[in-house]
Design a protein around this motif. Structure first.
Motif, mmCIF file in Angstrom:
data_model
loop_
_atom_site.group_PDB
_atom_site.id
_atom_site.type_symbol
_atom_site.label_atom_id
_atom_site.label_comp_id
_atom_site.label_asym_id
_atom_site.label_seq_id
_atom_site.Cartn_x
_atom_site.Cartn_y
_atom_site.Cartn_z
ATOM 1 N N THR A 189 39.257 28.809 27.769
ATOM 2 C CA THR A 189 39.437 30.256 27.762
ATOM 3 C C THR A 189 39.932 30.648 29.149
ATOM 4 O O THR A 189 39.369 30.227 30.156
ATOM 5 N N ARG A 190 40.995 31.434 29.206
ATOM 6 C CA ARG A 190 41.726 31.648 30.446
ATOM 7 C C ARG A 190 41.571 33.040 31.035
ATOM 8 O O ARG A 190 41.281 34.002 30.322
ATOM 9 N N ILE A 191 41.835 33.119 32.333
ATOM 10 C CA ILE A 191 41.982 34.384 33.042
ATOM 11 C C ILE A 191 43.342 34.391 33.737
ATOM 12 O O ILE A 191 43.703 33.435 34.423
ATOM 13 N N TYR A 192 44.088 35.475 33.515
ATOM 14 C CA TYR A 192 45.353 35.703 34.199
ATOM 15 C C TYR A 192 45.223 36.952 35.068
ATOM 16 O O TYR A 192 44.614 37.943 34.655
ATOM 17 N N LEU A 193 45.825 36.909 36.252
ATOM 18 C CA LEU A 193 45.982 38.085 37.089
ATOM 19 C C LEU A 193 47.476 38.387 37.198
ATOM 20 O O LEU A 193 48.259 37.529 37.627
ATOM 21 N N PHE A 194 47.859 39.592 36.774
ATOM 22 C CA PHE A 194 49.247 40.033 36.838
ATOM 23 C C PHE A 194 49.383 41.063 37.956
ATOM 24 O O PHE A 194 48.577 41.985 38.057
ATOM 25 N N ARG A 195 50.423 40.879 38.769
ATOM 26 C CA ARG A 195 50.630 41.788 39.910
ATOM 27 C C ARG A 195 52.123 41.951 40.163
ATOM 28 O O ARG A 195 52.862 40.963 40.218
ATOM 29 N N ALA B 227 36.756 31.012 41.500
ATOM 30 C CA ALA B 227 37.604 31.382 42.635
ATOM 31 C C ALA B 227 36.806 31.258 43.927
ATOM 32 O O ALA B 227 35.629 31.632 43.977
ATOM 33 N N GLY B 228 37.431 30.736 44.965
ATOM 34 C CA GLY B 228 36.703 30.417 46.187
ATOM 35 C C GLY B 228 36.259 31.611 46.996
ATOM 36 O O GLY B 228 35.301 31.528 47.760
ATOM 37 N N SER B 229 36.939 32.741 46.860
ATOM 38 C CA SER B 229 36.583 33.930 47.625
ATOM 39 C C SER B 229 37.033 35.164 46.870
ATOM 40 O O SER B 229 37.846 35.091 45.932
ATOM 41 N N LEU B 230 36.483 36.306 47.253
ATOM 42 C CA LEU B 230 36.853 37.570 46.624
ATOM 43 C C LEU B 230 38.340 37.847 46.836
ATOM 44 O O LEU B 230 38.885 37.599 47.911
ATOM 45 N N VAL B 231 38.979 38.373 45.807
ATOM 46 C CA VAL B 231 40.405 38.704 45.855
ATOM 47 C C VAL B 231 40.540 40.225 45.839
ATOM 48 O O VAL B 231 40.036 40.890 44.928
ATOM 49 N N GLY B 232 41.186 40.764 46.848
ATOM 50 C CA GLY B 232 41.379 42.203 46.917
ATOM 51 C C GLY B 232 42.262 42.702 45.782
ATOM 52 O O GLY B 232 43.263 42.067 45.431
ATOM 53 N N LEU B 233 41.885 43.844 45.202
ATOM 54 C CA LEU B 233 42.655 44.421 44.114
ATOM 55 C C LEU B 233 43.739 45.352 44.640
ATOM 56 O O LEU B 233 43.579 45.992 45.677
ATOM 57 N N LYS B 234 44.819 45.416 43.885
ATOM 58 C CA LYS B 234 45.942 46.270 44.230
ATOM 59 C C LYS B 234 46.228 47.200 43.062
ATOM 60 O O LYS B 234 46.149 46.787 41.899
ATOM 61 N N GLN B 235 46.544 48.458 43.349
ATOM 62 C CA GLN B 235 46.859 49.400 42.280
ATOM 63 C C GLN B 235 47.939 48.812 41.370
ATOM 64 O O GLN B 235 48.964 48.316 41.837
ATOM 65 N N GLY B 236 47.681 48.860 40.065
ATOM 66 C CA GLY B 236 48.610 48.302 39.093
ATOM 67 C C GLY B 236 48.277 46.895 38.662
ATOM 68 O O GLY B 236 48.932 46.356 37.765
ATOM 69 N N ALA C 45 46.577 43.858 36.711
ATOM 70 C CA ALA C 45 46.089 43.728 35.336
ATOM 71 C C ALA C 45 45.517 42.330 35.149
ATOM 72 O O ALA C 45 46.091 41.345 35.619
ATOM 73 N N PHE C 46 44.371 42.256 34.473
ATOM 74 C CA PHE C 46 43.762 40.980 34.121
ATOM 75 C C PHE C 46 43.810 40.802 32.610
ATOM 76 O O PHE C 46 43.611 41.750 31.846
ATOM 77 N N LEU C 47 44.048 39.576 32.195
ATOM 78 C CA LEU C 47 43.933 39.190 30.794
ATOM 79 C C LEU C 47 42.965 38.024 30.712
ATOM 80 O O LEU C 47 43.137 37.017 31.394
ATOM 81 N N ILE C 48 41.926 38.172 29.893
ATOM 82 C CA ILE C 48 40.960 37.102 29.635
ATOM 83 C C ILE C 48 41.097 36.769 28.156
ATOM 84 O O ILE C 48 40.874 37.639 27.308
ATOM 85 N N CYS C 49 41.453 35.531 27.813
ATOM 86 C CA CYS C 49 41.773 35.256 26.413
ATOM 87 C C CYS C 49 41.411 33.831 25.999
ATOM 88 O O CYS C 49 41.435 32.911 26.806
ATOM 89 N N THR C 50 41.087 33.669 24.726
ATOM 90 C CA THR C 50 40.762 32.373 24.156
ATOM 91 C C THR C 50 42.031 31.593 23.845
ATOM 92 O O THR C 50 43.136 32.143 23.846
#
Length: 264
Positions: free
Chosen positions: A122-128, A180-189, A191-196
């Motif tokens: 099950t995956r996590i994607y970060l789109f930026r 993830a090894g450390s916190l990742v700062g968020l940026k306006q816009g 998007a995360f997708l968590i999917c099987t």
């Protein structure tokens, strides 16, 4: 839409061509933190749905009791879910060797940063900025073939043994988990997708990006991708589930189609 920082959540879960749905997803949030979980269960005679629901509920209950966000906390929550499924099997809830995959995402509202972890495929994607900034790497036999140079990334969706996992929640032995090894700062816009796997097997990264570019709301994004699954999947396809999380308003972006990065 949350009032403190703009976090929009949508989720969609369908049985596909199966008689019942063994996927589960959920989220919890307050003024300081938020957590999202997606799990794909497996086991004979329907026990997979027990496993996935137990994974989601155990993580969210533990997180709500102590909503701290860090790599160590992600590891604790994944191990807690593993213990919960093992204890359920040992107590006789089911006679099957049920297990599950899981992916969790946590956000710290004060620092506007995120951390994530997973077990299985099950995956996590970060789109930026119209591109894929991150994708988790599956704990699967085919991924190990790719890492060793014996297969290509395209085999993740087509290989006959693509469903064989090298790690899963519910294992009595030490599980392999990735955080993830450390916190990742968020940026306006962002998007995360968590999917099987029943989702990402039929929705490739280019499709995820193109549908995201045309979506103002997270629910629109998930619905458009689910239609893609239903168009191309076989009649007997697996359950498919996803959670979409938008941070801030969606900007007007130009989608960049390129090979995506991955990591653990």
């Amino acid at each position: 839409m949350d009032r403190s920082i703009a976090l929009e959540t949508a989720y969609l879960s369908k049985p596909g061509g199966r008689g019942y749905n063994e996927d589960a997803c959920g989220f919890w949030s307050n003024d300081s933190a938020a957590c999202w979980v997606v799990s794909d269960g497996a086991g004979g005679h329907g026990s997979g749905d027990i496993a996935s629901r137990l994974v989601v509920s155990s993580i969210l209950e533990a997180f709500s009791a102590n909503p701290s966000v860090s790599s160590d906390r992600a590891i604790e929550l994944l191990r807690h879910a593993n213990d919960a499924v093992i204890n359920a099997k040992q107590s006789g809830v089911t006679k099957d060797d049920m297990h599950a995959t899981v992916a969790l995402l946590m956000v710290d509202r004060a620092t506007e940063s995120a951390i994530w972890g997973h077990v299985g495929d099950t995956r996590i994607y970060l789109f930026r900025d119209g591109d894929i900034a991150y994708r988790t790497r599956d704990h699967s036999l085919v991924q190990s073939f790719i890492d060793a140079g014996y297969s290509s990334p395209s085999d993740l969706r087509t290989h006959p043994q693509r469903s064989l996992l090298t790690s899963a929640i519910g294992s009595a032995e030490t599980i392999e988990l990735s955080v993830a090894g450390s916190l990742v700062g968020l940026k306006q816009g962002d998007a995360f997708l968590i999917c099987t796997d029943g989702w990402w097997e039929y929705v490739d990264e280019n499709c995820m990006l193109s549908q995201l570019a045309g979506s103002i709301e997270a629910n629109d994004w998930l619905v458009s991708m689910a239609l893609q699954v239903e168009r191309v999947a076989k009649a007997e396809n697996d359950n498919f589930s996803a959670v979409g999380v938008f941070y801030g308003a969606r900007p007007a972006t130009t989608t960049v189609i390129r090979p995506y990065p991955s990591g653990q």
